[in-house]
Design a protein around this motif. Structure first.
Motif, short mmCIF file in Angstrom:
data_model
loop_
_atom_site.label_atom_id
_atom_site.label_comp_id
_atom_site.label_asym_id
_atom_site.label_seq_id
_atom_site.Cartn_x
_atom_site.Cartn_y
_atom_site.Cartn_z
N GLU A 116 0.83 -1.21 0.00
CA GLU A 116 0.00 0.00 0.00
C GLU A 116 0.87 1.26 0.00
OE1 GLU A 116 -3.41 0.38 2.59
OE2 GLU A 116 -3.74 -1.79 2.50
N ALA A 117 1.94 1.24 0.78
CA ALA A 117 2.83 2.40 0.82
C ALA A 117 3.46 2.64 -0.55
CB ALA A 117 3.92 2.19 1.87
N LEU A 118 3.78 1.57 -1.25
CA LEU A 118 4.34 1.68 -2.60
C LEU A 118 3.32 2.32 -3.54
CD1 LEU A 118 6.86 1.03 -4.29
CD2 LEU A 118 5.82 -1.17 -4.81
N GLU A 119 2.06 1.92 -3.42
CA GLU A 119 0.99 2.51 -4.23
C GLU A 119 0.82 3.99 -3.88
OE1 GLU A 119 -0.93 1.27 -6.80
OE2 GLU A 119 0.52 -0.36 -6.70
N ASN A 120 0.81 4.31 -2.57
CA ASN A 120 0.64 5.69 -2.12
C ASN A 120 1.81 6.58 -2.56
OD1 ASN A 120 -1.70 4.88 -0.86
ND2 ASN A 120 -0.78 4.74 1.18
N CYS A 121 2.96 5.97 -2.73
CA CYS A 121 4.16 6.71 -3.11
C CYS A 121 4.05 7.29 -4.52
CB CYS A 121 5.38 5.80 -2.99
SG CYS A 121 6.88 6.69 -2.61
N LYS A 122 3.15 6.72 -5.32
CA LYS A 122 2.96 7.21 -6.69
C LYS A 122 2.40 8.64 -6.68
CE LYS A 122 2.22 2.66 -8.66
NZ LYS A 122 1.24 1.71 -9.18
N GLU A 123 1.69 9.01 -5.59
CA GLU A 123 1.11 10.34 -5.48
C GLU A 123 2.16 11.39 -5.11
OE1 GLU A 123 -2.07 9.95 -2.68
OE2 GLU A 123 -2.94 8.26 -3.80
N VAL A 124 3.30 10.92 -4.65
CA VAL A 124 4.40 11.81 -4.24
C VAL A 124 5.46 11.76 -5.34
CG1 VAL A 124 6.10 12.25 -2.44
CG2 VAL A 124 3.92 11.21 -1.84
N ASP A 125 6.00 12.89 -5.70
CA ASP A 125 6.97 12.94 -6.79
C ASP A 125 8.37 12.59 -6.27
OD1 ASP A 125 8.03 13.37 -9.31
OD2 ASP A 125 8.33 15.51 -8.98
N ILE A 126 8.68 11.28 -6.30
CA ILE A 126 9.99 10.79 -5.89
C ILE A 126 10.71 10.33 -7.15
CG2 ILE A 126 11.26 9.15 -4.45
CD1 ILE A 126 9.52 11.02 -2.78
N ARG A 127 11.81 10.97 -7.45
CA ARG A 127 12.53 10.64 -8.70
C ARG A 127 13.70 9.70 -8.41
NH1 ARG A 127 11.44 15.56 -12.59
NH2 ARG A 127 9.43 16.08 -11.70
N ARG A 128 13.34 8.50 -8.09
CA ARG A 128 14.32 7.44 -7.83
C ARG A 128 13.87 6.19 -8.57
NH1 ARG A 128 18.87 9.38 -5.32
NH2 ARG A 128 18.25 11.08 -3.97
N SER A 129 14.75 5.22 -8.68
CA SER A 129 14.37 3.98 -9.36
C SER A 129 13.33 3.25 -8.51
CB SER A 129 15.59 3.08 -9.57
OG SER A 129 15.89 2.38 -8.38
N PRO A 130 12.43 2.50 -9.16
CA PRO A 130 11.39 1.79 -8.42
C PRO A 130 11.94 0.83 -7.37
CG PRO A 130 10.89 1.80 -10.75
CD PRO A 130 12.27 2.37 -10.60
N CYS A 131 13.06 0.18 -7.68
CA CYS A 131 13.64 -0.77 -6.71
C CYS A 131 14.19 -0.04 -5.49
CB CYS A 131 14.71 -1.61 -7.37
SG CYS A 131 14.03 -2.75 -8.59
N SER A 132 14.79 1.13 -5.68
CA SER A 132 15.33 1.87 -4.52
C SER A 132 14.18 2.47 -3.69
CB SER A 132 16.33 2.94 -4.95
OG SER A 132 15.74 3.90 -5.78
N ILE A 133 13.09 2.87 -4.34
CA ILE A 133 11.92 3.35 -3.60
C ILE A 133 11.34 2.22 -2.78
CG2 ILE A 133 9.52 4.15 -3.85
CD1 ILE A 133 10.49 5.82 -6.27
N LEU A 134 11.22 1.04 -3.39
CA LEU A 134 10.70 -0.13 -2.67
C LEU A 134 11.58 -0.46 -1.47
CD1 LEU A 134 8.90 -2.57 -2.22
CD2 LEU A 134 10.18 -3.77 -4.01
N ALA A 135 12.88 -0.45 -1.65
CA ALA A 135 13.80 -0.75 -0.54
C ALA A 135 13.65 0.27 0.58
CB ALA A 135 15.24 -0.79 -1.04
N ALA A 136 13.48 1.55 0.23
CA ALA A 136 13.30 2.60 1.25
C ALA A 136 11.98 2.42 1.99
CB ALA A 136 13.36 3.97 0.60
N ILE A 137 10.93 2.02 1.28
CA ILE A 137 9.63 1.78 1.92
C ILE A 137 9.73 0.59 2.87
CG2 ILE A 137 7.27 0.99 1.47
CD1 ILE A 137 7.31 2.87 -0.99
N ILE A 138 10.41 -0.45 2.44
CA ILE A 138 10.62 -1.60 3.33
C ILE A 138 11.36 -1.16 4.59
CG2 ILE A 138 11.83 -3.80 3.60
CD1 ILE A 138 11.15 -4.38 0.63
N PHE A 139 12.35 -0.27 4.42
CA PHE A 139 13.10 0.26 5.57
C PHE A 139 12.17 1.02 6.51
CE2 PHE A 139 16.19 3.64 7.15
CZ PHE A 139 16.76 2.82 8.11
#
Length: 196
Positions: A116-139
């Protein structure tokens, strides 16, 4: 290659079909066979919604670089009706959530929060690779969870460098209240997050 990545039978069969299609069209002449085979497996995994990262494929495809893999995947797109972009599960990271979270021993509730956090992250303009965003969300979810998962374990599971995860975390942290599902953590729980 497929066996070393524990890839299922259906993905192997699909990779064979893609390669056979290319051979039948006689479009592989003069191409690096290793990179074509790796790209066929890469595309087949994405189609079956069990994606592997380019880095994972390149690690087992001895001598194939990411650049060569991506070039071969583009070639497959041009030669077949397969839309490599549409099948790319890592474009949004969602195809990797279950695998990364399972490798870390996260519970279903935590895994659902990551998704869900990964889905919600689409509303925020984060210009990073999807895998690094996922790793940060897991963190982030790991910090809010009862499990104590160290960052080095997330690095190992996601194969994303520690510094890259920290940079993505720094970008996402100010938006944590919008990204983290409310059912998982309230505003006061987000104060537990370490400062970027």
């Amino acid at each position: 290659m497929a066996d070393r990545l524990s890839i299922g039978k259906s993905s192997k069969i699909r990779a064979d079909e893609i390669y056979k299609n290319l051979v039948d069209k006689k479009s592989c002449k003069g191409k690096n066979v290793k990179s074509i085979l790796a790209a066929c497996l890469f595309v087949a995994c994405k189609e079956s919604k069990m994606p592997r990262t380019a880095k994972e494929i390149c690690c087992v495809a001895q001598g194939v670089s990411r650049k060569e893999l991506n070039k071969a995947a583009d070639f497959i797109k041009k030669q077949t009706e397969i839309d490599v972009i549409a099948t790319a599960g890592c474009l949004n990271g969602s195809g990797l959530v279950r695998r990364f979270c399972s490798n870390l021993g996260m519970k279903n509730k935590d895994m659902k929060a990551v998704q869900e956090a990964l889905e919600n992250c689409k509303e925020v303009d984060i210009r990073r690779s999807p895998c690094s965003i996922l790793a940060a969300i897991i963190f982030i979810i790991a910090q809010l969870s009862v499990l104590e998962i160290p960052l080095r374990d997330i690095v190992m599971a996601s194969q994303v460098a520690e510094q890259t995860i920290k940079k993505s975390y720094k970008d996402i942290h100010p938006h944590a209240s919008r990204v983290v599902p409310r059912w998982y953590a309230m505003e006061h729980d987000l104060n537990k997050l370490c400062k970027p």
